[in-house]
Design an enzyme around this catalytic site. Structure first.
Site, short mmCIF file in Angstrom:
data_model
loop_
_atom_site.label_atom_id
_atom_site.label_comp_id
_atom_site.label_asym_id
_atom_site.label_seq_id
_atom_site.Cartn_x
_atom_site.Cartn_y
_atom_site.Cartn_z
N LYS A 42 -2.69 -9.90 13.27
CA LYS A 42 -2.77 -8.56 13.78
C LYS A 42 -3.78 -8.45 14.92
CE LYS A 42 -1.96 -6.56 9.23
NZ LYS A 42 -2.59 -5.81 8.14
N GLY A 43 -4.67 -9.39 15.01
CA GLY A 43 -5.81 -9.27 15.91
C GLY A 43 -5.51 -9.09 17.38
N ASP A 99 -6.26 -13.29 20.10
CA ASP A 99 -7.48 -12.51 20.23
C ASP A 99 -8.69 -13.42 20.37
OD1 ASP A 99 -7.09 -13.35 17.58
OD2 ASP A 99 -7.89 -11.53 16.68
N ASP A 102 -10.98 -19.92 17.43
CA ASP A 102 -12.14 -20.36 16.67
C ASP A 102 -11.91 -21.81 16.24
OD1 ASP A 102 -14.46 -20.53 15.16
OD2 ASP A 102 -14.04 -18.77 13.94
N LYS A 130 -14.43 -19.18 20.95
CA LYS A 130 -15.64 -19.58 20.23
C LYS A 130 -15.59 -21.11 20.06
CE LYS A 130 -16.91 -17.08 16.65
NZ LYS A 130 -17.08 -16.62 15.24
N PHE A 151 -19.75 -13.20 13.35
CA PHE A 151 -18.45 -12.58 13.07
C PHE A 151 -18.19 -11.49 14.09
CE2 PHE A 151 -14.89 -10.89 10.92
CZ PHE A 151 -14.43 -11.91 10.11
N VAL A 152 -17.16 -11.69 14.91
CA VAL A 152 -16.84 -10.81 16.03
C VAL A 152 -15.76 -9.82 15.61
CG1 VAL A 152 -16.08 -10.77 18.43
CG2 VAL A 152 -17.41 -12.70 17.60
N ASP A 158 -10.85 -7.85 13.23
CA ASP A 158 -11.31 -7.12 12.06
C ASP A 158 -12.19 -7.95 11.15
OD1 ASP A 158 -9.37 -7.73 9.22
OD2 ASP A 158 -9.13 -8.87 11.06
N ARG A 164 -10.94 -2.84 13.69
CA ARG A 164 -9.95 -3.15 14.73
C ARG A 164 -9.94 -2.10 15.84
NH1 ARG A 164 -6.67 -7.32 13.07
NH2 ARG A 164 -6.29 -7.50 10.84
#
Length: 179
Positions: A42-43, A99, A102, A130, A151-152, A158, A164
């Site tokens: 969903k990001g 989004d 990582d 990241k 944690f972004v 989210d 979000r």
């Protein structure tokens, strides 16, 4: 909700300017090509919407939901496909729109799957990278910003389905997510 943010990393205005820059680069690189933007849910939903408008080319848009996080806050490496593409990628120049990159597990999996389905090409566009979290060698072609450890959240990203809708991107206070 903003009281849970330790630090704002990128403002709404900075994000909009960078999305416009990425859109211009993609428009130049993909002119006269058969472009399919594949957003990761969903990001990336906000980023996909803004980027699609910034590209200003005929293009197709589709979404996948793939996770290597399960219910946790760090990747476990096991990939779960929750929603596959509706549009077959065969013959398209596919640009995966993510989004944040990582660990790289999810994107490595997606690249392999799209190539196996005969996409003409497969590249990655991420708004946030990241590199310190990379467990798998994944190289995005387009990168908006590099983010630090932590944690972004915001702009589609989210923690536990919250944050979000923040128009900016910030670091979540560690005590919120149990770091």
């Amino acid at each position: 909700m903003t009281e849970d943010i330790e630090q704002v990393l990128f403002t709404e205005e900075q994000i909009a300017a960078r999305v416009a820059e990425l859109g211009a680069r993609i428009r130049a690189d993909y002119a006269n090509r058969n472009l399919l933007l594949v957003g990761t849910l969903k990001g990336a939903f906000l980023f996909v919407a803004d980027l699609a408008r910034a590209v200003d080319l005929p293009l197709a848009v589709d979404f996948v939901s793939v996770s290597s996080y399960g219910d946790g806050v760090s990747s476990n490496g096991a990939i779960e496909v929750r929603k596959d593409l509706d549009q077959p990628p065969e013959g398209f120049d596919v640009l995966i729109v993510e989004d944040i990159v990582d660990s790289g597990h999810t994107l490595a999996f997606l690249q392999d799957e799209l190539r196996a389905q005969h996409a003409a090409s497969v590249e990655i566009c991420t708004l946030f990278d990241k590199p310190s979290g990379r467990a798998v060698p994944v190289e995005p072609k387009y990168i908006g910003f590099t983010v630090p450890d932590g944690f972004v959240v915001g702009y589609g990203m989210d923690y536990a389905e919250k944050y979000r809708n923040l128009p900016f991107v910030g670091l979540l206070r560690p005590e919120i997510y149990g770091a």
